[in-house]
Design a protein around this motif. Structure first.
Motif, PDB file in Angstrom:
ATOM      1  N   ARG A 137       5.011  28.234  34.342  1.00 36.58           N
ATOM      2  CA  ARG A 137       5.376  27.557  35.816  1.00 36.58           C
ATOM      3  C   ARG A 137       4.360  27.866  36.958  1.00 36.58           C
ATOM      4  N   CYS A 138       3.706  29.194  37.043  1.00 37.27           N
ATOM      5  CA  CYS A 138       2.755  29.250  37.760  1.00 37.27           C
ATOM      6  C   CYS A 138       1.468  28.204  37.460  1.00 37.27           C
ATOM      7  N   TRP A 139       1.374  28.253  36.206  1.00 37.65           N
ATOM      8  CA  TRP A 139       0.166  27.365  35.904  1.00 37.65           C
ATOM      9  C   TRP A 139       0.414  25.808  36.350  1.00 37.65           C
ATOM     10  N   ALA A 140       1.716  25.397  36.118  1.00 36.31           N
ATOM     11  CA  ALA A 140       2.009  23.900  36.423  1.00 36.31           C
ATOM     12  C   ALA A 140       1.980  23.789  38.051  1.00 36.31           C
ATOM     13  N   ASN A 141       2.126  24.850  38.601  1.00 34.95           N
ATOM     14  CA  ASN A 141       2.069  24.874  40.354  1.00 34.95           C
ATOM     15  C   ASN A 141       0.628  25.217  40.918  1.00 34.95           C
ATOM     16  N   ASN A 142      -0.116  25.716  40.007  1.00 33.77           N
ATOM     17  CA  ASN A 142      -1.339  26.241  40.456  1.00 33.77           C
ATOM     18  C   ASN A 142      -1.251  27.701  41.234  1.00 33.77           C
ATOM     19  N   VAL A 143      -0.256  28.315  41.326  1.00 33.33           N
ATOM     20  CA  VAL A 143       0.034  29.749  41.689  1.00 33.33           C
ATOM     21  C   VAL A 143      -0.497  30.893  40.872  1.00 33.33           C
ATOM     22  N   PRO A 144      -1.584  31.547  41.356  1.00 33.00           N
ATOM     23  CA  PRO A 144      -2.016  32.773  40.876  1.00 33.00           C
ATOM     24  C   PRO A 144      -1.225  33.753  40.003  1.00 33.00           C
ATOM     25  N   LEU A 145      -1.334  34.032  38.778  1.00 32.67           N
ATOM     26  CA  LEU A 145      -0.300  35.257  38.472  1.00 32.67           C
ATOM     27  C   LEU A 145      -1.086  36.320  37.960  1.00 32.67           C
ATOM     28  N   ILE A 146      -0.646  37.400  38.116  1.00 37.26           N
ATOM     29  CA  ILE A 146      -1.201  38.880  37.456  1.00 37.26           C
ATOM     30  C   ILE A 146      -0.061  39.420  36.715  1.00 37.26           C
ATOM     31  N   ALA A 147      -0.227  39.448  35.465  1.00 33.61           N
ATOM     32  CA  ALA A 147       0.880  40.028  34.614  1.00 33.61           C
ATOM     33  C   ALA A 147       0.309  41.568  34.555  1.00 33.61           C
ATOM     34  N   ILE A 148       1.044  42.510  34.661  1.00 31.25           N
ATOM     35  CA  ILE A 148       0.729  43.844  34.471  1.00 31.25           C
ATOM     36  C   ILE A 148       1.797  44.638  33.547  1.00 31.25           C
ATOM     37  N   ARG A 149       1.120  45.725  33.018  1.00 32.32           N
ATOM     38  CA  ARG A 149       2.038  46.561  31.861  1.00 32.32           C
ATOM     39  C   ARG A 149       1.297  47.880  31.710  1.00 32.32           C
ATOM     40  N   ALA A 150       2.301  48.860  31.760  1.00 35.51           N
ATOM     41  CA  ALA A 150       2.193  50.010  31.391  1.00 35.51           C
ATOM     42  C   ALA A 150       2.989  50.393  30.522  1.00 35.51           C
ATOM     43  N   TYR A 151       2.281  50.692  29.135  1.00 33.54           N
ATOM     44  CA  TYR A 151       3.119  50.893  27.854  1.00 33.54           C
ATOM     45  C   TYR A 151       2.530  52.210  27.343  1.00 33.54           C
ATOM     46  N   GLY A 152       3.227  53.425  27.524  1.00 33.86           N
ATOM     47  CA  GLY A 152       2.763  54.700  26.924  1.00 33.86           C
ATOM     48  C   GLY A 152       1.337  55.087  27.754  1.00 33.86           C
ATOM     49  N   LEU A 153       0.583  55.214  26.663  1.00 39.54           N
ATOM     50  CA  LEU A 153      -0.915  55.360  27.138  1.00 39.54           C
ATOM     51  C   LEU A 153      -1.880  54.180  27.237  1.00 39.54           C
ATOM     52  N   LEU A 154      -1.127  53.140  27.354  1.00 37.21           N
ATOM     53  CA  LEU A 154      -1.904  51.853  27.347  1.00 37.21           C
ATOM     54  C   LEU A 154      -1.598  51.115  28.790  1.00 37.21           C
ATOM     55  N   GLY A 155      -2.617  50.492  29.095  1.00 36.29           N
ATOM     56  CA  GLY A 155      -2.361  49.757  30.368  1.00 36.29           C
ATOM     57  C   GLY A 155      -2.998  48.243  30.286  1.00 36.29           C
ATOM     58  N   VAL A 156      -2.230  47.020  30.817  1.00 32.68           N
ATOM     59  CA  VAL A 156      -2.852  45.907  30.867  1.00 32.68           C
ATOM     60  C   VAL A 156      -2.928  45.117  32.226  1.00 32.68           C
ATOM     61  N   VAL A 157      -3.848  44.345  32.521  1.00 32.52           N
ATOM     62  CA  VAL A 157      -3.891  43.719  33.819  1.00 32.52           C
ATOM     63  C   VAL A 157      -4.391  42.311  33.276  1.00 32.52           C
ATOM     64  N   ARG A 158      -3.500  41.233  33.512  1.00 29.14           N
ATOM     65  CA  ARG A 158      -3.608  40.068  32.788  1.00 29.14           C
ATOM     66  C   ARG A 158      -3.893  38.968  33.884  1.00 29.14           C
ATOM     67  N   LEU A 159      -4.833  38.227  34.399  1.00 29.59           N
ATOM     68  CA  LEU A 159      -5.094  37.517  35.374  1.00 29.59           C
ATOM     69  C   LEU A 159      -4.958  35.809  34.793  1.00 29.59           C
ATOM     70  N   GLN A 160      -4.164  35.125  35.425  1.00 30.06           N
ATOM     71  CA  GLN A 160      -4.221  33.745  35.125  1.00 30.06           C
ATOM     72  C   GLN A 160      -4.228  33.077  36.319  1.00 30.06           C
ATOM     73  N   VAL A 161      -5.378  32.144  36.395  1.00 29.88           N
ATOM     74  CA  VAL A 161      -5.654  31.274  37.770  1.00 29.88           C
ATOM     75  C   VAL A 161      -6.014  29.876  36.998  1.00 29.88           C
ATOM     76  N   ARG A 162      -5.514  28.762  37.668  1.00 24.59           N
ATOM     77  CA  ARG A 162      -5.841  27.420  37.390  1.00 24.59           C
ATOM     78  C   ARG A 162      -7.047  27.107  37.735  1.00 24.59           C
ATOM     79  N   ARG A 163      -7.036  27.174  39.200  1.00 19.28           N
ATOM     80  CA  ARG A 163      -8.204  26.838  39.952  1.00 19.28           C
ATOM     81  C   ARG A 163      -8.346  27.745  41.227  1.00 19.28           C
TER      82      ARG A 163
END
Length: 553
Positions: A137-163
Motif C-alpha cells: 500500500r505504501c509503495w502504491a501511494n509513494n509513501v516512504p515506509l520504515i519497518a523496524i524490529r527488535a527481536y531478542g538481541l537482533l535489530g532490523v531497520v528496513r527502508l522502502q522508498v519508491r522515489r
C-alpha cells in the motif's frame, strides 16, 4: 556560542530547509512498543510537526520493563494513549495524536489509511502478512515506509522508498565548481586584471589562487592552440608553470596561495560539464520526461501501480536545469560558492561577489525556463516555494540524486540472498561467518515463516523450545534453499542459530530497541528532510557480536 534557537545544533546539520521540512511532516507510528516509541522520541525532540500513534494493546506489567514511555499508573490504559501523552511532553512544538486499534487490523480493514496525508509510516513489530500488505500500500501511494524490529538481541531497520528526490545530499567531498577549465567572461576579466609581475610582494602572496590559476590557464591555452592540459606530461608541465610563478620572498616563507594553486591545478582541466553519475541520471530522466517522472532504478513485483501524479516542483526544476544545460553547451548553472583560501579580505570578497553574480544570472535564466514550463502546465507563475525549489536545485545541481529502494514485495518474492551472502567469504574466521548479519537476516526470515504457519513466534508463551528450534531449523534450511544459495550458507548455518531464535521468544529488549530507534530515526530525518543519502535498504544489528551491516536483499 549562545543562541535562543533550541534547534541550533541540528540546524547546523540540515539547515533551515531541512528543519522546515521536518516541521511540516506528519509521521504515522504503527505499534507503540519500545522500538516504535524510541524511534518516535528521536523525531519529536528535533521538531517533527505531527505524529499519530496507532496501537491496540493496553499497558501491561511487561511494558514497564522495556518501554520508557509508559508509567506504573498507566497499566490497563490504552498503550497508544499513554505513549502519545508522554511523547508530546518532550516538545511543545509538536502535535501528537493517537488511535486505539491493532495496526494489523487497520492495515487489513483500511488500506487507504496510510495514504491519508502521512509523510512517513513507521511500522514497528508488525506481523509478516500485515507488513507485506502495508508495504504494497505504501509503495502504491509513494509513501516512504520504515519497518523496524527488535527481536531478542537482533535489530532490523528496513527502508522502502519508491522515489525520493534528494537535492541536498551533502556529499563528504564538496565538488567546488570554479569553472577554471571553462571560464566565464567576468572570471577571465578579473584574471586578466591580475598583474602578477608588477604586484608588490604582499599582494602577490595574497592573490586568490583561483585568479592565479585562471590567468596561468589562459596563458597555457593561448600557447597550446586553445586546449587545456590533457596528457600526464602536459599536466606536470602546467604545475611547473604554476610553481615557477611563485616568488621567493625575503622572509623565505613560501607563498601559501601558490601552494594552493599547485594543489588545485587539476581544476584547470577538469571538465565542469561532467557531473556525478547520480546527478546526471536525474538530469537525463528529467530531460526525457519533464512532465512525468520515472519510477527510479528499482521495480516491484506484484505491487499495485501508483496513480498518475503531477511532477513535483523539484522535478520540473531539474528539467529546467537540463534545458539550461542544453542551451549552454552542457554547462550547468553555477552554484556560486567558493572555498576558503589564502587571500586578503578585499580580494576574497571580490571573488565571492564575482561568482555570486554569475550564479544569480544563471539562476535567473533557469527561472525563466522554469516559469515557462509551469505556465504551460498550470497557467500560473511560480509560487515563492516553487521558485525556492528551483534556486535550491541550481545551488546543489552536482549533489541531486533520485533514491529508490527495492520494494518489500520484491524482497519477499525473490530475495537477493546469494548476493548479500558474498560478504561471508570475506573472512575465513568461522565465528565471524556464523555471526554475520546476513546469517541472522536468514534466521529472522525463518522465524517469519514459522509465524505464518503457526500464528505464534517460536519460543513465545511457554512453548516447547526444543520443538520450536527444530521447526525454525527446518524453515531456515528451506529458506536458503528456495533462495538458491544453500551452498553459500553450507557450513555456516547451524542448529545454534535456530535455538537462539527460539530462545529469544520474539522478546523486545529495550537496549536493542534503543539502537533500532536511533538508526531508524536517523533514516527518517533523511527521508523527511530529503537530505543526505538513506540506507539501501536493510540495516541489521547483531547484539550478540556487536556487529551491523546494510544488506541489499
Amino acid at each position: 556560542m549562545a543562541t535562543d534557537n533550541k534547534y541550533d545544533r541540528q540546524l547546523r546539520l540540515w539547515g533551515a530547509n531541512g528543519q522546515r521540512a521536518l516541521a511540516e511532516s506528519h509521521v504515522l507510528l504503527l505499534g507503540a512498543g519500545p522500538a516504535g516509541t524510541e524511534t518516535l522520541k528521536n523525531l519529536v525532540l528535533p521538531g517533527v510537526g505531527r505524529f499519530t500513534v496507532v496501537d491496540g494493546a493496553t499497558v501491561s506489567e511487561a511494558d514497564l520493563g522495556n518501554n520508557f514511555f509508559v508509567r506504573p499508573e498507566d497499566v490497563g490504559r490504552p498503550r497508544a494513549a499513554a505513549t502519545a501523552e508522554l511523547l508530546k511532553e518532550l516538545n511543545p512544538d509538536v502535535e501528537g495524536f493517537h488511535r486505539v486499534a491493532r495496526p494489523e487490523e487497520v492495515v487489513a480493514a483500511e488500506p487507504d489509511f496510510v495514504a491519508s496525508g502521512f509523510s512517513l509510516v513507521i511500522a514497528a513489530q508488525l506481523e509478516p502478512a500485515a507488513l507485506q500488505a502495508l508495504g504494497e500500500r505504501c509503495w502504491a501511494n509513494n509513501v516512504p515506509l520504515i519497518a523496524i524490529r527488535a527481536y531478542g538481541l537482533l535489530g532490523v531497520v528496513r527502508l522502502q522508498v519508491r522515489r525520493l528526490e534528494v537535492v541536498e545530499s551533502k556529499p563528504d567531498n564538496v565538488a567546488w565548481d570554479l569553472r577554471l577549465a571553462a571560464p566565464f567572461p567576468e572570471l577571465e576579466a578579473a584574471a586578466d586584471a591580475l598583474d602578477l609581475d608588477g604586484m608588490a610582494d604582499a599582494d602577490h602572496a595574497h592573490a586568490p589562487y583561483v585568479l592565479v590559476l585562471a590567468k596561468l590557464a589562459k596563458a597555457w591555452r593561448v600557447s597550446h592552440g586553445g586546449a587545456s592540459p590533457k596528457t600526464r606530461a602536459e599536466k606536470d608541465e602546467f604545475r611547473a608553470l604554476v610553481a615557477g610563478a611563485a616568488r621567493e620572498l625575503p622572509s623565505k616563507v613560501p607563498e601559501m596561495n601558490f601552494e594552493e594553486a599547485s594543489n588545485e591545478a587539476y581544476r584547470c582541466w577538469a571538465d565542469p560539464r561532467e557531473l556525478p553519475w547520480e546527478a546526471q541520471a536525474w538530469i537525463d530522466d528529467a530531460r526525457a520526461a519533464p512532465d512525468a517522472p520515472s519510477e527510479g532504478r528499482r521495480g516491484s513485483v506484484g505491487s499495485e501501480a501508483a496513480p498518475a501524479a503531477p511532477p513535483s516542483a523539484t522535478h520540473v526544476a531539474v528539467a529546467s536545469v537540463a534545458a539550461f544545460m542544453d542551451a549552454h553547451g552542457g554547462l550547468p548553472p553555477l552554484s556560486g560558492a567558493v572555498p576558503d583560501m589564502h587571500a586578503d579580505t578585499a580580494s576574497f570578497v571580490a571573488l565571492q561577489k564575482l561568482y555570486a553574480a554569475r550564479a544569480d544570472a544563471d539562476r535567473a535564466a533557469c527561472l525563466a525556463i522554469f516559469a515557462a514550463k509551469l505556465a504551460e502546465a498550470t497557467g500560473a507563475p511560480p509560487t515563492a516555494d516553487e521558485a525556492a525549489a528551483l534556486a535550491l536545485v541550481c545551488k546543489h545541481v552536482r549533489d541531486v540524486k533520485l533514491v529508490a529502494t527495492r520494494s518489500l514485495a520484491d524482497e519477499l518474492a525473490a530475495p537477493n540472498l546469494g548476493e548479500a551472502a558474498t560478504a561471508l567469504f570475506e573472512t575465513d574466521d568461522a565465528r565471524e561467518k556464523a555471526q554475520a548479519p546476513v546469517v541472522w537476516y536468514a534466521a529472522l526470515r525463518a522465524a517469519d515463516r514459522f509465524f505464518v504457519k503457526r500464528g505464534a513466534w517460536p519460543g513465545a508463551d511457554g512453548a516447547d523450545l526444543a520443538a520450536d528450534a527444530a521447526a525454525v531449523a527446518d524453515e531456515l534450511r528451506a529458506f536458503v534453499t528456495e533462495a538458491d544459495c544453500a551452498d553459500a550458507f553450507d557450513g555456516v548455518l547451524s542448529e545454534a542459530h535456530a535455538k537462539e531464535i527460539a530462545r529469544f521468544g520474539a522478546a523486545e529488549l529495550h537496549a536493542i530497541a534503543a539502537v533500532v530507534g536511533g538508526v531508524a530515526s536517523q533514516e527518517a530525518v533523511k527521508v523527511l528532510a530529503k537530505q543526505y543519502t538513506p540506507i539501501d535498504h536493510t540495516y541489521l544489528f547483531n547484539g550478540i557480536a556487536a556487529t551491523a551491516a546494510i544488506i541489499d536483499v
